[in-house]
Design an enzyme around this catalytic site. Sequence first.
Site, mmCIF file in Angstrom:
data_model
loop_
_atom_site.group_PDB
_atom_site.id
_atom_site.type_symbol
_atom_site.label_atom_id
_atom_site.label_comp_id
_atom_site.label_asym_id
_atom_site.label_seq_id
_atom_site.Cartn_x
_atom_site.Cartn_y
_atom_site.Cartn_z
ATOM 1 C CE1 TYR A 35 0.209 1.918 4.257
ATOM 2 C CE2 TYR A 35 0.792 -0.268 4.496
ATOM 3 C CZ TYR A 35 0.771 0.985 4.916
ATOM 4 O OH TYR A 35 1.205 1.226 6.174
ATOM 5 C CB CYS A 36 1.517 4.057 -1.674
ATOM 6 S SG CYS A 36 0.169 4.393 -2.988
ATOM 7 N NE ARG A 37 -0.842 11.124 -0.825
ATOM 8 C CZ ARG A 37 -1.893 11.415 -1.884
ATOM 9 N NH1 ARG A 37 -2.958 11.535 -1.597
ATOM 10 N NH2 ARG A 37 -1.340 11.686 -3.121
ATOM 11 N N GLY B 208 -2.534 4.959 -3.912
ATOM 12 C CA GLY B 208 -2.476 3.939 -4.864
ATOM 13 C C GLY B 208 -1.842 3.682 -6.242
ATOM 14 C CB ILE C 196 -2.645 4.583 4.255
ATOM 15 C CG1 ILE C 196 -2.918 4.162 5.719
ATOM 16 C CG2 ILE C 196 -2.672 6.214 3.953
ATOM 17 C CD1 ILE C 196 -1.807 4.409 6.541
#
Length: 137
Positions: A99-101, A103, A127
């Site tokens: 995951y990241c912020r 996508g 996230i």
Amino acid sequence: MKELFLLAAVICFGMAILKFYSARMNRSAPQGAEKSRSVISGEEAKRRLEANPDAILLDVRTQEEYDGGHIPGAVCFPNEDILPELPLPFEKDAEILVYCRSGRRSAEAAEKLKHMGYTNVADFGGIQNWDYETTTD
């Protein structure tokens, strides 16, 4: 008549160029690689983490973003640091949830992992798709 012949020749030449580049692009993707990465929801990611305590939760944001809040148990490994020439400390068949912020970086990271031979990679986007606990510890 001469103009019509010239137009037909240009069209045929253009189609040949498109076919050539299309074939080259298809050849550069490894066979079967599409199956090694999947996109899942935050809910599915949570379910998988609960079912498999050995799953690797990979946060591919920057260290500063990670320090600002992350999912408990996540490992920070920025997308920019995932390089094919550097071995990662994970088994090739380990379950990896990325995951990241938002996508974008997680999709890039999952793609890189796939091309590096990791076979069980799932991308759950950002996230912001995680409706559960986060921490700054």
